[in-house]
Design a protein around this motif. Sequence first.
Motif, PDB file in Angstrom:
ATOM      1  N   ALA A  88       0.826  -1.215   0.000  1.00  0.00           N
ATOM      2  CA  ALA A  88       0.000   0.000   0.000  1.00  0.00           C
ATOM      3  C   ALA A  88       0.856   1.259   0.000  1.00  0.00           C
ATOM      4  O   ALA A  88       0.438   2.299  -0.502  1.00  0.00           O
ATOM      5  N   HIS A 115       4.805   5.785  -1.940  1.00  0.00           N
ATOM      6  CA  HIS A 115       3.883   6.692  -1.232  1.00  0.00           C
ATOM      7  C   HIS A 115       4.693   7.678  -0.389  1.00  0.00           C
ATOM      8  O   HIS A 115       5.750   7.322   0.144  1.00  0.00           O
ATOM      9  N   VAL A 134      -4.576   2.793   8.416  1.00  0.00           N
ATOM     10  CA  VAL A 134      -5.636   2.391   7.492  1.00  0.00           C
ATOM     11  C   VAL A 134      -4.995   2.321   6.117  1.00  0.00           C
ATOM     12  O   VAL A 134      -4.291   3.240   5.693  1.00  0.00           O
ATOM     13  N   CYS A 135      -5.177   1.205   5.440  1.00  0.00           N
ATOM     14  CA  CYS A 135      -4.641   1.099   4.077  1.00  0.00           C
ATOM     15  C   CYS A 135      -5.387   0.033   3.295  1.00  0.00           C
ATOM     16  O   CYS A 135      -5.968  -0.892   3.856  1.00  0.00           O
ATOM     17  N   ARG A 167      -8.642  -0.242  -4.523  1.00  0.00           N
ATOM     18  CA  ARG A 167      -9.007   1.124  -4.101  1.00  0.00           C
ATOM     19  C   ARG A 167     -10.218   1.695  -4.822  1.00  0.00           C
ATOM     20  O   ARG A 167     -10.592   1.230  -5.879  1.00  0.00           O
ATOM     21  N   GLN A 168     -10.766   2.714  -4.210  1.00  0.00           N
ATOM     22  CA  GLN A 168     -11.918   3.467  -4.732  1.00  0.00           C
ATOM     23  C   GLN A 168     -13.140   2.574  -4.972  1.00  0.00           C
ATOM     24  O   GLN A 168     -13.885   2.753  -5.920  1.00  0.00           O
ATOM     25  N   LEU A 187     -13.828   0.337   0.274  1.00  0.00           N
ATOM     26  CA  LEU A 187     -13.334  -0.545   1.357  1.00  0.00           C
ATOM     27  C   LEU A 187     -12.916   0.244   2.596  1.00  0.00           C
ATOM     28  O   LEU A 187     -13.259  -0.131   3.722  1.00  0.00           O
ATOM     29  N   ARG A 195     -13.931   3.177   3.481  1.00  0.00           N
ATOM     30  CA  ARG A 195     -15.129   3.743   4.115  1.00  0.00           C
ATOM     31  C   ARG A 195     -15.843   2.681   4.954  1.00  0.00           C
ATOM     32  O   ARG A 195     -16.277   2.941   6.072  1.00  0.00           O
ATOM     33  N   ASN A 208      -1.383  13.854   1.254  1.00  0.00           N
ATOM     34  CA  ASN A 208      -2.022  12.570   0.934  1.00  0.00           C
ATOM     35  C   ASN A 208      -3.510  12.818   0.622  1.00  0.00           C
ATOM     36  O   ASN A 208      -4.394  12.582   1.439  1.00  0.00           O
ATOM     37  N   PRO A 239      -6.036  11.496  -1.274  1.00  0.00           N
ATOM     38  CA  PRO A 239      -7.125  10.529  -1.112  1.00  0.00           C
ATOM     39  C   PRO A 239      -7.514  10.327   0.349  1.00  0.00           C
ATOM     40  O   PRO A 239      -8.705  10.308   0.689  1.00  0.00           O
ATOM     41  N   GLN A 248     -14.698  13.571   4.456  1.00  0.00           N
ATOM     42  CA  GLN A 248     -16.039  13.057   4.150  1.00  0.00           C
ATOM     43  C   GLN A 248     -16.673  12.413   5.392  1.00  0.00           C
ATOM     44  O   GLN A 248     -17.875  12.505   5.592  1.00  0.00           O
TER      45      GLN A 248
HETATM   46  C1  LIG Z   1      -6.535   6.403   1.501  1.00  0.00           C
HETATM   47  C2  LIG Z   1      -7.052   5.000   1.188  1.00  0.00           C
HETATM   48  C3  LIG Z   1      -7.023   4.185   2.477  1.00  0.00           C
HETATM   49  C4  LIG Z   1      -8.498   5.103   0.677  1.00  0.00           C
HETATM   50  O1  LIG Z   1      -9.016   3.795   0.526  1.00  0.00           O
HETATM   51  P1  LIG Z   1     -10.170   3.446  -0.542  1.00  0.00           P
HETATM   52  O2  LIG Z   1     -10.732   2.120  -0.164  1.00  0.00           O
HETATM   53  O3  LIG Z   1      -9.647   3.604  -1.909  1.00  0.00           O
HETATM   54  O4  LIG Z   1     -11.239   4.596  -0.235  1.00  0.00           O
HETATM   55  P2  LIG Z   1     -12.820   4.483  -0.494  1.00  0.00           P
HETATM   56  O5  LIG Z   1     -13.057   3.796  -1.815  1.00  0.00           O
HETATM   57  O6  LIG Z   1     -13.481   3.906   0.697  1.00  0.00           O
HETATM   58  O7  LIG Z   1     -13.190   6.035  -0.669  1.00  0.00           O
HETATM   59  C5  LIG Z   1     -13.855   6.770   0.333  1.00  0.00           C
HETATM   60  C6  LIG Z   1     -13.658   8.246   0.074  1.00  0.00           C
HETATM   61  O8  LIG Z   1     -12.268   8.554   0.155  1.00  0.00           O
HETATM   62  C7  LIG Z   1     -11.931   9.572  -0.784  1.00  0.00           C
HETATM   63  N1  LIG Z   1     -11.009   9.038  -1.792  1.00  0.00           N
HETATM   64  C8  LIG Z   1     -10.552   7.769  -1.889  1.00  0.00           C
HETATM   65  N2  LIG Z   1      -9.668   7.679  -2.896  1.00  0.00           N
HETATM   66  C9  LIG Z   1      -9.570   8.897  -3.441  1.00  0.00           C
HETATM   67  C10 LIG Z   1      -8.785   9.447  -4.509  1.00  0.00           C
HETATM   68  N3  LIG Z   1      -7.929   8.685  -5.206  1.00  0.00           N
HETATM   69  N4  LIG Z   1      -8.897  10.754  -4.772  1.00  0.00           N
HETATM   70  C11 LIG Z   1      -9.720  11.551  -4.065  1.00  0.00           C
HETATM   71  N5  LIG Z   1     -10.510  11.086  -3.052  1.00  0.00           N
HETATM   72  C12 LIG Z   1     -10.415   9.783  -2.741  1.00  0.00           C
HETATM   73  C13 LIG Z   1     -13.230   9.981  -1.435  1.00  0.00           C
HETATM   74  O9  LIG Z   1     -13.776  11.017  -0.640  1.00  0.00           O
HETATM   75  C14 LIG Z   1     -14.044   8.726  -1.293  1.00  0.00           C
HETATM   76  O10 LIG Z   1     -15.423   8.992  -1.324  1.00  0.00           O
HETATM   77  P3  LIG Z   1     -16.265   8.894  -2.723  1.00  0.00           P
HETATM   78  O11 LIG Z   1     -16.118   7.476  -3.162  1.00  0.00           O
HETATM   79  O12 LIG Z   1     -17.637   9.267  -2.311  1.00  0.00           O
HETATM   80  O13 LIG Z   1     -15.594   9.854  -3.654  1.00  0.00           O
HETATM   81  C15 LIG Z   1      -6.201   4.308   0.083  1.00  0.00           C
HETATM   82  O14 LIG Z   1      -6.042   5.209  -1.004  1.00  0.00           O
HETATM   83  C16 LIG Z   1      -4.823   3.860   0.548  1.00  0.00           C
HETATM   84  O15 LIG Z   1      -4.646   2.755   1.065  1.00  0.00           O
HETATM   85  N6  LIG Z   1      -3.797   4.706   0.337  1.00  0.00           N
HETATM   86  C17 LIG Z   1      -2.412   4.357   0.713  1.00  0.00           C
HETATM   87  C18 LIG Z   1      -2.261   4.259   2.224  1.00  0.00           C
HETATM   88  C19 LIG Z   1      -2.716   5.543   2.912  1.00  0.00           C
HETATM   89  O16 LIG Z   1      -2.476   6.632   2.422  1.00  0.00           O
HETATM   90  N7  LIG Z   1      -3.345   5.394   4.086  1.00  0.00           N
HETATM   91  C20 LIG Z   1      -3.757   6.523   4.894  1.00  0.00           C
HETATM   92  C21 LIG Z   1      -2.611   6.993   5.718  1.00  0.00           C
HETATM   93  S1  LIG Z   1      -3.103   8.260   6.836  1.00  0.00           S
END
Ligand SMILES: CC(C)(COP(=O)(O)OP(=O)(O)OC[C@H]1O[C@@H](n2cnc3c(N)ncnc32)[C@H](O)[C@@H]1OP(=O)(O)O)[C@@H](O)C(=O)NCCC(=O)NCCS
Length: 318
Positions: free
Chosen positions: A185, A189, A254-255, A261-262, A265, A267, A293, A295, A302
Amino acid sequence: MAMMAEVLDLRQFRPAQLEPLLAAEAEEWLRELHWDYRTSLDLIRQYIGARVLPGYVLTAGTPREPRAQGYCFFVYEAQKGLIGDLFIHPASRGGQQAEERLLLQHMIETLQATPGLRRIEAQLMSYRPAELAGCFSRRSFQAFRRLFLLLDLRSPSSSAGAADRGIERWHAGLAEAAAELIQQAYEGHIDSLINDQYRSQAGSMRFLHNVVHFPGCGDFDAASSGVIRAPGGGIAAMLLASRVQADVAHVTQVCVAPGGRQRGLARRLFQHALHNLRSRGFRAVTLTVTAANAPAVALYRQLGFTTLREFDAYVWEA
Ligand SMILES: CC(C)(COP(=O)(O)OP(=O)(O)OC[C@H]1O[C@@H](n2cnc3c(N)ncnc32)[C@H](O)[C@@H]1OP(=O)(O)O)[C@@H](O)C(=O)NCCC(=O)NCCS
């Protein structure tokens, strides 16, 4: 600063001499970060008592009876130095951070002069970015803006959450697959520039071990921590949380695997954790995130998280 101010080695001190400082620090963490720091301080006391913690104490008073005004410590982890803490008693703060900078300078000089040391990391959450920035940048550290966020579970705008039967509660048997997920993940990054543990399986295992077994990040809370399995085995997504106060939780990880992704999961993991915490009487959840960061920041906004504090993470590489 008092005339007799002096910087002494932390290993000359007994924990009792630092007690007023430690009490003031615990009070500040509780007030400003909703964090009960007392368990961490118990561990720090033990290390100080055993005279094994490298660090410095800023003192006033007489050489026979030095009075501790502030202290700091660091730890070595193989070829890395971690700045663990820096605290000046509120009554001894001059307002220009001269006391803080003096101790910080001693730590950085010691670490940078340590043979074989390749890297130094610092995340001092109780300081605003500007307060220590000059001191770190003069010594070639790179800064990364971080946010300390809080979700008030009693506020009507915070998500109600929902139980989710597809989420597996955290247990020790998941550690190896979880470490693999972390490594995937965070490949490429920004957070793996800040924390180099994320770059390898062994480092990710150490990270998990610290989060689950050591009180530095609070008491691990298995009940709100969970994973979503990947279709072919392994883990697709994970959320880990700890209890940092009787009714406050802190999300330590959380990862989601890049391929998953997207799809909601992260959420789902949050909704599940928030439901669980609310049903157990928790009043708030906190976490930290790198400001760049996008996303993750979007996800937290949100869900209703708001910024409580900005601070910087600092990294130096030889
Ligand atoms: C951040 C992370 C955990 C999001 O996980 P995900 O399962 O893809 O997120 P979700 O599909 O549940 O998305 C929920 C909301 O997050 C936001 N989001 C997720 N990915 C996004 C992206 N690429 N760009 C913008 N917003 C994003 C949106 O608000 C989204 O809501 P929407 O679907 O209504 O637009 C994932 O990108 C990840 O693992 N990143 C690398 C590790 C990391 O950065 N962890 C957090 C460290 S603090």
